[in-house]
Design a protein around this motif. Structure first.
Motif, PDB file in Angstrom:
ATOM      1  N   ILE A 187      -5.213   5.304   0.463  1.00  0.00           N
ATOM      2  CA  ILE A 187      -6.236   4.670  -0.383  1.00  0.00           C
ATOM      3  C   ILE A 187      -7.389   5.665  -0.478  1.00  0.00           C
ATOM      4  O   ILE A 187      -7.944   6.098   0.535  1.00  0.00           O
ATOM      5  CB  ILE A 187      -6.706   3.317   0.200  1.00  0.00           C
ATOM      6  CG1 ILE A 187      -5.559   2.302   0.120  1.00  0.00           C
ATOM      7  CG2 ILE A 187      -7.935   2.795  -0.542  1.00  0.00           C
ATOM      8  CD1 ILE A 187      -5.883   0.930   0.661  1.00  0.00           C
ATOM      9  N   ILE A 204       0.851  -1.199   0.000  1.00  0.00           N
ATOM     10  CA  ILE A 204       0.000   0.000   0.000  1.00  0.00           C
ATOM     11  C   ILE A 204       0.887   1.250   0.000  1.00  0.00           C
ATOM     12  O   ILE A 204       0.601   2.239  -0.672  1.00  0.00           O
ATOM     13  CB  ILE A 204      -0.967   0.002   1.217  1.00  0.00           C
ATOM     14  CG1 ILE A 204      -2.003  -1.115   1.057  1.00  0.00           C
ATOM     15  CG2 ILE A 204      -1.670   1.360   1.357  1.00  0.00           C
ATOM     16  CD1 ILE A 204      -2.884  -1.352   2.276  1.00  0.00           C
ATOM     17  N   LEU A 221     -12.351   2.465  -1.877  1.00  0.00           N
ATOM     18  CA  LEU A 221     -12.256   1.013  -1.704  1.00  0.00           C
ATOM     19  C   LEU A 221     -13.588   0.372  -2.055  1.00  0.00           C
ATOM     20  O   LEU A 221     -14.625   0.735  -1.500  1.00  0.00           O
ATOM     21  CB  LEU A 221     -11.907   0.694  -0.234  1.00  0.00           C
ATOM     22  CG  LEU A 221     -11.863  -0.777   0.148  1.00  0.00           C
ATOM     23  CD1 LEU A 221     -10.682  -1.493  -0.502  1.00  0.00           C
ATOM     24  CD2 LEU A 221     -11.781  -0.938   1.671  1.00  0.00           C
ATOM     25  N   LEU A 264      -8.948   0.904  -4.847  1.00  0.00           N
ATOM     26  CA  LEU A 264      -8.683  -0.531  -4.730  1.00  0.00           C
ATOM     27  C   LEU A 264     -10.009  -1.289  -4.792  1.00  0.00           C
ATOM     28  O   LEU A 264     -10.958  -0.935  -4.081  1.00  0.00           O
ATOM     29  CB  LEU A 264      -7.980  -0.794  -3.385  1.00  0.00           C
ATOM     30  CG  LEU A 264      -7.604  -2.226  -3.050  1.00  0.00           C
ATOM     31  CD1 LEU A 264      -6.596  -2.788  -4.050  1.00  0.00           C
ATOM     32  CD2 LEU A 264      -7.006  -2.285  -1.635  1.00  0.00           C
TER      33      LEU A 264
END
Ligand code: NAI
Length: 332
Positions: free
Chosen positions: A256, A224, A259, A233
């Motif tokens: 991130i 990551i 998600l 992701l």
């Protein structure tokens, strides 16, 4: 064959009854449906059945297999592609045959991965609620063009290849990691790179490899850290491909940026059932649900009419082949 179905939902019953009815009469099987998951406690229901048919979250470990063997069950038919939930070595040692449905509709899962991407990117899940409440503001709904972005696909088997085709259609550059390079992907212009390069260069990363000891927590704090800040992701593979706590930490820092999950590490305790009247005890899942940039679906990637019909047809055909001692290409 007399087949006991576990973890049965109404839609399973419909698709299997239709597929069985489509067989010539002498080839039809006897189908018995149980709503319960297959566990050592419910295994007694499998009395006098030749085969059990189970789904992704039925844990077929050595103890359960011993219970099945003790009741004379000869075949475990998985109505799914993944088989990480089965102790194959124990099944082989006990002479229990295991069959699966390796491919039913790669389109179903690849298209669901795209649905997660598009929803997260353009925030349509939030826009839907806003507009219904009379809030027509656009603040917070800013997305990006997929055109020209770099898509990283981990695992270019059946599903990954369909996704590569779709994403090249959007005008994305597609990078991939796989031990086996897929000819169709190569033709599409997909570039095979080392995992580090894929992590460093991708704007969106989608996981399509199986869960094995080697791929468990494939997405962890180390990789990551290599990713582009704000990366999207997507996981429609298996929950444990991702280290959930590392992902939560990265969502908190913004490393991130979005998600999308169709699978979750501890999903067998929750997914496919209505828990809306209970207090959910899974703190990691509850934390994930607090992020506005996280979208979770309950393992529904496979859930299309075409896929259900194909799963039922292939499962019954697998069982007919085993019953007739014919070669079964889907035997594990
Ligand atoms: P597949 O077997 O056709 O392709 C898997 C690919 O992953 C293969 O090309 C393999 O070489 C590659 N691979 C294995 N280890 C890898 C690694 N360490 N790094 C990169 N690539 C690796 O499988 P398919 O049909 O494409 O399905 C992929 C996965 O999707 C399944 O294993 C299953 O876990 C999941 N799945 C999820 C569904 C859902 O409803 N969300 C439904 C069906 C499958």
């Amino acid at each position: 064959m007399r087949i006991g179905f576990f973890s049965t939902k109404p839609y399973d019953k419909t698709s299997f009854m239709n597929a069985n009815a489509a067989l010539a009469k002498p080839q039809r099987h006897e189908l018995i449906f149980f709503e319960a998951a297959l566990t050592p406690q419910t295994c007694g229901l499998a009395e006098q059945v030749d085969a059990v048919c189970v789904f992704v979250n039925d844990q077929i470990d050595a103890h359960l297999l011993r219970c099945l063997a003790g009741r004379g069950v000869k075949v475990v038919a998985l109505r799914c592609a993944g088989f990480n939930q089965v102790d194959l070595a124990a099944a082989h040692a006990m002479g229990i045959v295991v069959v699966r449905v390796p491919a039913y509709s790669p389109y179903a899962v690849a298209e669901h991965a795209v649905a997660l991407m598009l929803t997260l990117n353009r925030h349509t899940h939030r826009a839907y609620n806003r507009v219904r409440e009379g809030n027509f503001a656009l603040n917070g709904l800013l997305g990006f063009d997929l055109y020209g972005k770099t898509m990283g696909i981990i695992g270019t088997g059946r599903i990954g290849t369909v996704l590569a085709r779709i994403m090249t259609g959007f005008g994305c550059t597609v990078l991939a990691c796989d031990q086996v390079e897929n000819a169709e992907c190569r033709q599409l212009g997909v570039r095979y790179v080392e995992p580090t390069a894929l992590f460093q260069q991708s704007d969106i990363i989608s996981l399509h490899c199986p869960l094995t000891p080697a791929t468990r927590h494939l997405i962890n704090q180390h990789c990551i850290a290599l990713m582009k800040p704000g990366v999207m992701l997507i996981n429609t593979g298996r929950g444990a491909l991702i280290d959930t706590s590392a992902v939560i930490a990265a969502l908190k820092t913004g490393q991130i940026g979005a998600l999308g999950l169709d699978v979750y590490e501890q999903e067998e305790l929750l997914f496919f059932e209505d828990h809306s009247n209970e207090i959910i005890q899974d703190d990691a899942l509850e934390r994930l649900l607090t992020f506005p940039n996280v979208l979770i679906t309950s393992h529904q990637g496979f859930f299309t009419r075409e896929a259900l019909a194909a799963i039922a047809e292939t499962t019954l055909s697998n069982l007919s082949q085993i019953e007739q001692h014919a070669a079964c290409p889907n035997r594990l």
